[in-house]
Design a protein around this motif. Structure first.
Motif, mmCIF file in Angstrom:
data_model
loop_
_atom_site.group_PDB
_atom_site.id
_atom_site.type_symbol
_atom_site.label_atom_id
_atom_site.label_comp_id
_atom_site.label_asym_id
_atom_site.label_seq_id
_atom_site.Cartn_x
_atom_site.Cartn_y
_atom_site.Cartn_z
ATOM 1 N N GLU A 111 43.193 28.760 40.014
ATOM 2 C CA GLU A 111 43.842 29.810 40.790
ATOM 3 C C GLU A 111 45.315 29.480 40.996
ATOM 4 O OE1 GLU A 111 41.909 30.504 44.516
ATOM 5 O OE2 GLU A 111 39.924 30.842 43.631
ATOM 6 N N ARG A 155 42.946 34.408 40.846
ATOM 7 C CA ARG A 155 42.333 33.970 39.600
ATOM 8 C C ARG A 155 43.133 34.490 38.402
ATOM 9 N NH1 ARG A 155 37.194 32.509 38.069
ATOM 10 N NH2 ARG A 155 37.270 31.209 39.915
ATOM 11 N N ARG A 301 36.399 34.925 32.112
ATOM 12 C CA ARG A 301 36.881 33.720 32.789
ATOM 13 C C ARG A 301 37.052 32.584 31.779
ATOM 14 N NH1 ARG A 301 39.336 29.736 34.830
ATOM 15 N NH2 ARG A 301 38.104 27.985 35.523
#
Length: 379
Positions: A111, A155, A301
Motif C-alpha cells: 500500500e 492498494r 492483485r
C-alpha cells in the motif's frame, strides 16, 4: 500549502482514440500510466494537467509530485511537491526503526498512503516520480453525480508505485513470459535487480539465460540463508526451515543429489501447509493446492505485485510440477524427484538453484497471500 481553484470545465478523463465531430469516442475516466509508455504518457499528462499547472504557475520540469482533488462542485485542491507518502511493504530483510530501506530490501509493496484524505466522492489525479521515471494514477469518475469510488485507493497507489519502481518485473509481454518460463526461468524475488535486467535482456536478444548461472550461484548462499531464516521466524512455515537449511548445507558441499531430494518435495509441502491453514478439508491434489494458494480472484492483485504471483503459478505448474513420461522419465521436477525416477545427472547445479529460488519466492508469496485473505498466523 495547497491551492484551491474553481475549474472552468469539468474534467471527464482523456480520449482513447481520435475522432471527428459527431463521432463516438471512448473516454478513460480513470487509470494508470507511466513514462515507460513514451509519447502516449506525455500526451495524457499534458491533457490532464494544463489548467492545474497554470493555476500554480509552474513548468512541468519542476514537478516532482502533484496531487489534485476535485469535488462534485468542480472545485480543485492542488498539492504541488508537498506529498511525502508512506509505504506499507513486505521486507526481504529484518529491519529496525530509523533504518534506511533500499529497493533491494523489498519483496512487495502492498500500500501507499499519501497522508491526505481523498473522499470517495471526489476525483483525483496523482503524479509521482521515482528517479527519472514518472507515474500517473487518476480517477475522475466520482466527479459525476451519484458516483462513488469503489476500489482500495491505497492498494492502487501502492501498485502504481511498484510498477514505476521495478518496471523490469512488469516489462514482459505475454509471449515473452511464455518464452521465459519455457526456458525454466523466472524473475525470482531473491535475484538482484542487475540479474533480473540481464535475464530479460538475454531473453530478448536470444542469448542463453543459463550463461547467468555463475552470477546466480554467487547469490544462492545468501538466498538460501534468507529462506531458512524467513521460515524459521514465521510460525506457519517454521517446520520447513530445517529442511531448507540441510539442503543448503548439502549444496554448499556440492552434493546436488541430496539437496534436490530434500528441496523439491518441500515445495509441495509448503503449499500443503498453506492449504491446511486455509481450513480446507478435502484431500488436496496438485491443482487444488495451486488454485487455493493462487486463486483467480486474486489475479489483479498478483499482476501488480513485485512477486508476480499471476505468472509464478504458471511457473510452478509448468516447471516445478511438470509431468513426466513414466516409460522414459526425464528432467527435474517435484514429480520425478518425489517418485524416485529422477536421473542423478539431471540433479545439476541449475536444478538446485531453481529449487532454492522457488522456495524463497514461494515463502514470500504464501505469506503475502495470508495477509490478502485476512488470516492470522497461528501463535
Amino acid at each position: 500549502m495547497p491551492k484551491k481553484i474553481k475549474l472552468s470545465l469539468r474534467t471527464a478523463g482523456v480520449c482513447l482514440s481520435s475522432a471527428v465531430m459527431g463521432e463516438s469516442v471512448p473516454i478513460e475516466t480513470g487509470g494508470f500510466h507511466s513514462s515507460s509508455e513514451g509519447e502516449t504518457f506525455f500526451r495524457i499528462l499534458e491533457s490532464l494537467t494544463g489548467e492545474f499547472l497554470s493555476a500554480v504557475a509552474i513548468s512541468p520540469s519542476h514537478v516532482d509530485n502533484l496531487l489534485v482533488i476535485v469535488n462534485q462542485a468542480n472545485e480543485a485542491t492542488i498539492y504541488l511537491n508537498e506529498i511525502r507518502p508512506t509505504l506499507l511493504v513486505q521486507s526481504k530483510v529484518s529491519t529496525t526503526a530509523g533504518q534506511p530501506v533500499n529497493k533491494t530490501d523489498l519483496a512487495d509493496i502492498r500500500e501507499l498512503d499519501l497522508g491526505i484524505e481523498i473522499p470517495k466522492d471526489c476525483g483525483f489525479l496523482y503524479i509521482f516520480s521515482v528517479g527519472w521515471r514518472k507515474g500517473l494514477l487518476f480517477d475522475f469518475s466520482p466527479t459525476q453525480p451519484g458516483v462513488i469510488r469503489n476500489f482500495d485507493l491505497n492498494r492502487a497507489l501502492g501498485a502504481s508505485f511498484a510498477f514505476v519502481l521495478a518496471s523490469e518485473r512488469f516489462a514482459l509481454n505475454d509471449v515473452e513470459w511464455e518464452q521465459l518460463i519455457a526456458k525454466g526461468w523466472f524473475p525470482f524475488i531473491g535475484l538482484n535487480d542487475q540479474t533480473v535486467h540481464r535475464m530479460i535482456d538475454f531473453l530478448r536478444t536470444d542469448i542463453e539465460i543459463d550463461k547467468l548461472l555463475p552470477e546466480i550461484v554467487s547469490q544462492i548462499e545468501m538466498i538460501g540463508r534468507s529462506a531458512t531464516d524467513l521460515a524459521q521466524k514465521n510460525p506457519d512455515f517454521k517446520a520447513h526451515s530445517g529442511f531448507i537449511q540441510i539442503a543448503l548445507e548439502r549444496f554448499l558441499e556440492s552434493d546436488c543429489i541430496s539437496a534436490g531430494s530434500v528441496l523439491y518435495p518441500r515445495i509441495e509441502g509448503m503449499l500443503r501447509t498453506f492449504y491446511k491453514l486455509s481450513s480446507a478439508t478435502a484431500k488436496p491434489g496438485q491443482a487444488t493446492l495451486l488454485s487455493t494458494a493462487f486463486p483467480p480472484e486474486f489475479a489483479t492483485r498478483s499482476a501488480t505485485s513485485l512477486l508476480r504471483n499471476d505468472r509464478f503459478v504458471t511457473y510452478l505448474e509448468r516447471v516445478i510440477f511438470a509431468g513426466f513420461d513414466w516409460d522414459n522419465p526425464a528432467g527435474v521436477s517435484r514429480h520425478t524427484v518425489g517418485h524416485g525416477v529422477v536421473n542423478q545427472n539431471d540433479l545439476s547445479e541449475k536444478s538446485i538453484l531453481l529449487a532454492f529460488l522457488t522456495v524463497h519466492h514461494l515463502l514470500f508469496a504464501l505469506m503475502s497471500r495470508r495477509i490478502d485473505v485476512g488470516a492470522e498466523a497461528k501463535p
